[in-house]
Design a protein around this motif. Structure first.
Motif, PDB file in Angstrom:
ATOM      1  N   SER A  16      -3.545   5.916   8.905  1.00  0.00           N
ATOM      2  CA  SER A  16      -4.979   5.508   8.585  1.00  0.00           C
ATOM      3  C   SER A  16      -5.759   6.652   8.466  1.00  0.00           C
ATOM      4  N   ARG A  17      -5.380   7.576   9.100  1.00  0.00           N
ATOM      5  CA  ARG A  17      -6.301   8.970   9.033  1.00  0.00           C
ATOM      6  C   ARG A  17      -6.179   9.627   7.698  1.00  0.00           C
ATOM      7  N   ARG A  22      -8.013  10.792  -1.484  1.00  0.00           N
ATOM      8  CA  ARG A  22      -6.837  10.035  -1.405  1.00  0.00           C
ATOM      9  C   ARG A  22      -7.164   8.753  -1.729  1.00  0.00           C
ATOM     10  N   ALA A  23      -7.999   8.433  -2.652  1.00  0.00           N
ATOM     11  CA  ALA A  23      -8.549   7.056  -2.921  1.00  0.00           C
ATOM     12  C   ALA A  23      -7.549   6.366  -3.485  1.00  0.00           C
ATOM     13  N   ALA A  69       5.240   3.165  16.475  1.00  0.00           N
ATOM     14  CA  ALA A  69       4.778   2.532  15.374  1.00  0.00           C
ATOM     15  C   ALA A  69       3.337   2.676  15.366  1.00  0.00           C
ATOM     16  N   ILE A  70       2.560   2.626  16.627  1.00  0.00           N
ATOM     17  CA  ILE A  70       0.967   2.867  16.621  1.00  0.00           C
ATOM     18  C   ILE A  70       0.816   4.275  16.195  1.00  0.00           C
ATOM     19  N   ALA A  71       1.421   5.228  16.807  1.00  0.00           N
ATOM     20  CA  ALA A  71       1.176   6.501  16.343  1.00  0.00           C
ATOM     21  C   ALA A  71       1.491   6.665  14.832  1.00  0.00           C
ATOM     22  N   VAL A  72       2.563   6.161  14.156  1.00  0.00           N
ATOM     23  CA  VAL A  72       2.624   6.247  12.768  1.00  0.00           C
ATOM     24  C   VAL A  72       1.544   5.655  11.891  1.00  0.00           C
ATOM     25  N   LEU A  73       1.147   4.397  12.495  1.00  0.00           N
ATOM     26  CA  LEU A  73       0.154   3.717  11.499  1.00  0.00           C
ATOM     27  C   LEU A  73      -1.346   4.367  11.877  1.00  0.00           C
ATOM     28  N   ASP A  76       0.800  -1.195   0.081  1.00  0.00           N
ATOM     29  CA  ASP A  76      -0.229  -0.224   0.020  1.00  0.00           C
ATOM     30  C   ASP A  76       0.880   1.236  -0.058  1.00  0.00           C
ATOM     31  N   LEU A  77       2.001   1.287   0.805  1.00  0.00           N
ATOM     32  CA  LEU A  77       2.834   2.430   0.931  1.00  0.00           C
ATOM     33  C   LEU A  77       3.571   2.592  -0.520  1.00  0.00           C
ATOM     34  N   THR A  78       4.154   1.656  -1.047  1.00  0.00           N
ATOM     35  CA  THR A  78       4.954   1.885  -2.283  1.00  0.00           C
ATOM     36  C   THR A  78       4.390   1.583  -3.416  1.00  0.00           C
TER      37      THR A  78
END
Length: 323
Positions: free
Chosen positions: A90-91, A98-99, A82-86, A30-32
């Motif tokens: 997600s937001r 940003r579909a 890691a939780i903060a970045v994820l 999803d990121l790359t």
């Protein structure tokens, strides 16, 4: 703390990792995107490899200063980042405009003039889940099979390296530790190399499987420790290049609707058979000798990889002739 508290905790951590690994692999896609998937996966593996080298040293310093409990608390706190970045990602993904783009051309099929085809019937999908492994593309099945052999039986160096160090080369703890260091350092270098290569095909991870199996068998017959360490460099490189090329290929070759089952099959092969493989390798070392604990898995990996490579080449030639 009693060992009976640690055993269930380790079991729970293992269950979490079974879910965490496919999720991280899908997140990388999803990121790359498909075009940069190999580069992103290789760089991620390189960074985690560096952490695995530095982490034990840092943990040792903390244990000496504050004890084992502090290491667990610091490790747990590190996941907050890691939780903060994820959460941030997600937001961002839910923001308008940003579909996500269509995954790949062959996974979104037009349905005539009415637009895109409707999603499959959930009842049909539920029935087909019982055949999910057989429904996967043949090269993806081959990747899962090689992951089972390499992950479950070939990468049992937690069993074989101590035996080789103590029984064969008669080394102490320092010599044993160097085995893992040589393997880890070469893996980092090869991840950097992999990040600059093109998208893999099925023959690439087959080739690295052959290299891994041959190197493992060769390591077993090394007469001196330094020669064994040199082969550890080749094994570390082959391991990382196989994992990078096979993971990227599975993500790219599997249709979007089969990507989850494909990752499940691949990761199940790479991880789920480690306990059984450790028992088998230890039994081989006890019955046939320490060196055969490396030779046996190496021969099995080479044989399976050779058969699957020949089949892939013949299939490709048949498809070319049919055209």
């Amino acid at each position: 703390m009693s060992i009976w508290y640690l055993v269930p905790l380790c079991f729970v951590i293992g269950c979490v990792q079974c879910v965490d690994l496919p999720a991280r692999q899908t997140l990388m896609l999803d990121l790359t995107g498909l075009g940069q998937l190999r580069r992103g996966s290789s760089l991620y593996a390189m960074v985690t490899g560096l952490a695995k080298i530095a982490g034990p040293g840092v943990a040792g310093i903390i244990i000496a200063a504050s004890g084992e409990t502090a290491v667990f608390f610091i490790n747990a706190a590190s996941f907050l980042g890691a939780i903060a970045v994820l959460s941030r990602l997600s937001r961002l993904s839910r923001q308008p405009g940003r579909a996500s783009q269509p995954d790949r051309p062959d996974t979104v099929r037009p349905a005539g003039r009415t637009g895109y085809a409707p999603p499959p019937d959930p009842r049909t999908t539920a029935v087909r889940r019982f055949r999910w492994l057989l429904d996967l593309p043949r090269p993806v099945q081959a990747a899962a099979a090689m992951a089972l052999l390499i992950g479950g039986f070939g990468l049992q160096f937690a069993v074989t390296n101590p035996l080789m160090a103590s029984r064969v080369f008669h080394l102490g703890s320092v010599g044993f530790g160097l085995f893992g260091t040589f393997m880890a350092v070469s893996g980092i270098a090869r991840n950097y190399y992999s990040s600059h290569r093109k998208d893999p095909g099925p023959l690439e991870f087959m080739a690295w499987s052959l290299v891994f199996g041959a190197a493992e068998g060769l390591a077993a017959v090394m007469p001196v420790a330094w020669a064994y360490e040199v082969i550890m460099v080749a094994l570390g490189a082959a391991t990382q290049l196989f994992a990078a090329s096979a993971t990227v290929y599975v993500l790219q070759a599997a249709p979007a609707t089969q990507r989850g089952p494909a990752l499940s099959a691949y990761n199940a092969g790479f991880i789920a058979f480690v306990p059984a493989g450790a028992f088998v390798v230890a039994a081989i070392a006890t019955i046939a000798g320490t060196r055969w604990a490396l030779i046996g898995p190496g021969l099995a990996i080479v044989g399976c990889a050779a058969v699957l490579t020949i089949r892939a080449i013949l299939t490709a030639r048949t498809a070319t002739t049919a055209r």
